[in-house]
Design a protein around this motif. Structure first.
Motif, PDB file in Angstrom:
ATOM      1  N   ARG A 230       0.862  -1.201   0.000  1.00  0.00           N
ATOM      2  CA  ARG A 230       0.000   0.000   0.000  1.00  0.00           C
ATOM      3  C   ARG A 230       0.879   1.225   0.000  1.00  0.00           C
ATOM      4  O   ARG A 230       1.717   1.377   0.879  1.00  0.00           O
ATOM      5  N   VAL A 231       0.697   2.098  -0.994  1.00  0.00           N
ATOM      6  CA  VAL A 231       1.490   3.329  -1.083  1.00  0.00           C
ATOM      7  C   VAL A 231       0.598   4.524  -0.760  1.00  0.00           C
ATOM      8  O   VAL A 231      -0.494   4.656  -1.316  1.00  0.00           O
ATOM      9  N   TYR A 232       1.057   5.373   0.159  1.00  0.00           N
ATOM     10  CA  TYR A 232       0.287   6.555   0.559  1.00  0.00           C
ATOM     11  C   TYR A 232       1.140   7.813   0.497  1.00  0.00           C
ATOM     12  O   TYR A 232       2.277   7.820   0.972  1.00  0.00           O
ATOM     13  N   ASP A 233       0.582   8.874  -0.040  1.00  0.00           N
ATOM     14  CA  ASP A 233       1.203  10.201  -0.022  1.00  0.00           C
ATOM     15  C   ASP A 233       0.691  10.922   1.231  1.00  0.00           C
ATOM     16  O   ASP A 233      -0.504  11.226   1.324  1.00  0.00           O
ATOM     17  N   VAL A 234       1.577  11.207   2.170  1.00  0.00           N
ATOM     18  CA  VAL A 234       1.126  11.801   3.448  1.00  0.00           C
ATOM     19  C   VAL A 234       0.568  13.211   3.272  1.00  0.00           C
ATOM     20  O   VAL A 234      -0.119  13.722   4.153  1.00  0.00           O
ATOM     21  N   SER A 235       0.879  13.848   2.117  1.00  0.00           N
ATOM     22  CA  SER A 235       0.313  15.184   1.859  1.00  0.00           C
ATOM     23  C   SER A 235      -1.123  15.097   1.363  1.00  0.00           C
ATOM     24  O   SER A 235      -1.838  16.096   1.359  1.00  0.00           O
ATOM     25  N   LYS A 236      -1.532  13.910   0.916  1.00  0.00           N
ATOM     26  CA  LYS A 236      -2.849  13.791   0.263  1.00  0.00           C
ATOM     27  C   LYS A 236      -3.842  12.975   1.077  1.00  0.00           C
ATOM     28  O   LYS A 236      -5.036  13.248   1.040  1.00  0.00           O
ATOM     29  N   THR A 237      -3.385  11.956   1.759  1.00  0.00           N
ATOM     30  CA  THR A 237      -4.303  11.042   2.444  1.00  0.00           C
ATOM     31  C   THR A 237      -4.370  11.399   3.923  1.00  0.00           C
ATOM     32  O   THR A 237      -3.327  11.610   4.549  1.00  0.00           O
ATOM     33  N   HIS A 238      -5.580  11.469   4.460  1.00  0.00           N
ATOM     34  CA  HIS A 238      -5.714  11.778   5.890  1.00  0.00           C
ATOM     35  C   HIS A 238      -4.958  10.721   6.712  1.00  0.00           C
ATOM     36  O   HIS A 238      -5.078   9.518   6.431  1.00  0.00           O
ATOM     37  N   PRO A 239      -4.181  11.163   7.719  1.00  0.00           N
ATOM     38  CA  PRO A 239      -3.357  10.208   8.465  1.00  0.00           C
ATOM     39  C   PRO A 239      -4.138   9.050   9.074  1.00  0.00           C
ATOM     40  O   PRO A 239      -3.576   7.960   9.268  1.00  0.00           O
ATOM     41  N   SER A 240      -5.416   9.246   9.370  1.00  0.00           N
ATOM     42  CA  SER A 240      -6.179   8.160  10.009  1.00  0.00           C
ATOM     43  C   SER A 240      -6.204   6.903   9.141  1.00  0.00           C
ATOM     44  O   SER A 240      -6.209   5.786   9.662  1.00  0.00           O
ATOM     45  N   TYR A 241      -6.200   7.082   7.804  1.00  0.00           N
ATOM     46  CA  TYR A 241      -6.211   5.921   6.904  1.00  0.00           C
ATOM     47  C   TYR A 241      -4.850   5.216   6.912  1.00  0.00           C
ATOM     48  O   TYR A 241      -4.766   3.988   6.857  1.00  0.00           O
ATOM     49  N   ILE A 242      -3.785   6.027   6.945  1.00  0.00           N
ATOM     50  CA  ILE A 242      -2.435   5.452   6.912  1.00  0.00           C
ATOM     51  C   ILE A 242      -2.173   4.722   8.232  1.00  0.00           C
ATOM     52  O   ILE A 242      -1.651   3.605   8.255  1.00  0.00           O
ATOM     53  N   ILE A 243      -2.571   5.345   9.332  1.00  0.00           N
ATOM     54  CA  ILE A 243      -2.404   4.731  10.661  1.00  0.00           C
ATOM     55  C   ILE A 243      -3.142   3.392  10.717  1.00  0.00           C
ATOM     56  O   ILE A 243      -2.606   2.384  11.192  1.00  0.00           O
ATOM     57  N   SER A 244      -4.355   3.380  10.190  1.00  0.00           N
ATOM     58  CA  SER A 244      -5.152   2.157  10.209  1.00  0.00           C
ATOM     59  C   SER A 244      -4.446   1.019   9.460  1.00  0.00           C
ATOM     60  O   SER A 244      -4.377  -0.114   9.943  1.00  0.00           O
TER      61      SER A 244
END
Ligand SMILES: [Fe+2]
Ligand SMILES: [Fe+2]
Length: 376
Positions: free
Chosen positions: A262-276
């Motif tokens: 799973r690749v996430y851009d921390v500038s674009k995706t709300h942190p709650s999704y990345i943390i999850s």
């Protein structure tokens, strides 16, 4: 504080016995519909008890109005419940309240309510209520989830895994995630009880096979153990060079046979999704540039929040980027090493502006190290 693209449910329960009892209220956003529902469900009867399992405003916004409408109602809580009530609201309910202790019971007729304190799941005043005749646990925020209910109120009536589990995980990890030990303590306390149904304050109700299903998830989340192998790559990028390195690494991981990347851009995706997703998977790669002689701030706040949530037991790889002075990699290394049981996998890479071809071997080595650590 959290994006809710699928909405959220605020649950409140009414028991119509010889005595009537309402368990918790709801958020101010839905007061009008809620009060109308209570009037309908009581069908002219008086309300005898209001149990406050959790004194957070998303469940308490209607206590004053309930007291106005049903002035003889007895409000059940513990000393902390009433302390918080007085901090949020102005109405004097000293004549209405009954303070209960651990294990105390209140009989409604054929139903009996027994109270267990559940401090820090998710606030200090939280208690859960066990209905002894049917084995129903009113679990406050525990076993809650983001996501509105669409008709089916039981988790076994729909494809929970595909449509709701991600939102249950995002809810738990971000909101209760820090208090894993307290969740474990509550499980221990309730382990002797026969529980046939769990009714939380958000989301679907649990019964049958879905009770061990959600208990298993909660057990992993509260012990900070990954649900499955997989790699979350979270990056920040100013001009696309860090992003490019992350994409190249993701492909190299896939080429080695790793699934669930799973690749996430921390500038674009709300942190709650990345943390999850970091709670879900075994591995994580953080990649970010130096910015103003520090770690790029959305990455800085993501890692700080993960530390606050007590995330542990993950395998972490790091990529920094800088043009003339390096701070991102150093800061990330420090923050990760201060967290519990977080293993740094592979040699961290500090890119200089952009990843040149002569350094691709370092990315291959990192991909190898991550691949090899998947089996541990
Ligand atoms: Fe809460
Ligand atoms: Fe809540």
């Amino acid at each position: 504080m959290f994006p809710l693209p699928n909405g959220v449910a605020y649950n409140s329960y009414l028991i119509n016995d010889e005595k009537t009892a309402l368990l918790d209220t709801v958020d101010a956003a839905i007061s009008a519909e809620y009060l109308e529902n209570i009037t309908h469900a009581l069908n002219g009867r008086q309300l005898d008890y209001l149990v406050i399992n959790h004194m957070e405003p998303d469940h308490c916004a209607n206590i004053e109005e309930i007291l106005r409408r049903y002035p003889s109602v007895k409000v059940i809580g513990n000393p902390k419940t009433f302390q918080f009530f007085r901090q949020y609201y102005t109405m004097d309910m000293s004549d209405n309240y009954i303070e209960v202790k651990e294990g105390q019971e209140i009989c409604l007729g054929s139903h009996t309510l027994r109270f267990y304190m559940a401090p820090m799941v998710h606030w200090p005043e939280v208690m859960v209520t066990y209905e002894t005749s049917k084995g129903i646990l009113f679990s406050a925020d525990a076993f809650g989830a983001f996501g509105a209910i669409s008709g089916n109120i039981f988790a076994d009536e729909l494809e929970y895994d595909s449509y709701f589990l991600d939102e249950a995980r995002r809810y738990y990890t971000n909101i209760v995630g820090r208090y894993g030990n307290q969740v474990q303590a509550l499980f221990k306390k309730l382990s002797g009880l026969e529980i046939n149904m769990i009714c939380g304050l958000h989301g679907h109700l649990w019964r049958g096979d879905m009770i061990p299903y959600i208990m298993d998830k909660y057990d992993k989340w509260s012990k900070y153990l990954p649900e499955k192998k997989g790699v979350v790559l979270a990056y920040g990028s100013m001009y696309g060079n860090t992003e490019n390195a992350v994409n190249a690494l993701a492909v190299k991981l896939a080429q080695r046979g790793i699934k669930d990347i799973r690749v996430y851009d921390v500038s674009k995706t709300h942190p709650s999704y990345i943390i999850s997703d970091i709670f879900k998977y075994s591995h994580v790669v953080f990649a970010a540039p130096t910015y103003n002689m520090n770690l790029y701030f959305p990455m800085d706040s993501l890692i700080r929040e993960l530390a606050v949530l007590n995330i542990s037991n993950r395998k972490v790889s790091l990529i920094g980027n800088h043009t003339w002075a390096s701070a991102a990699l150093k800061n990330m290394t420090e923050m990760i090493s201060n967290m519990k049981n977080m293993e740094i996998v592979g040699t961290p890479i500090d890119i200089k502006s952009s990843l040149r071809e002569d350094r691709e071997g370092e990315l291959d080595n990192l991909a190898d190290a991550i691949y090899e650590s998947m089996d541990d």
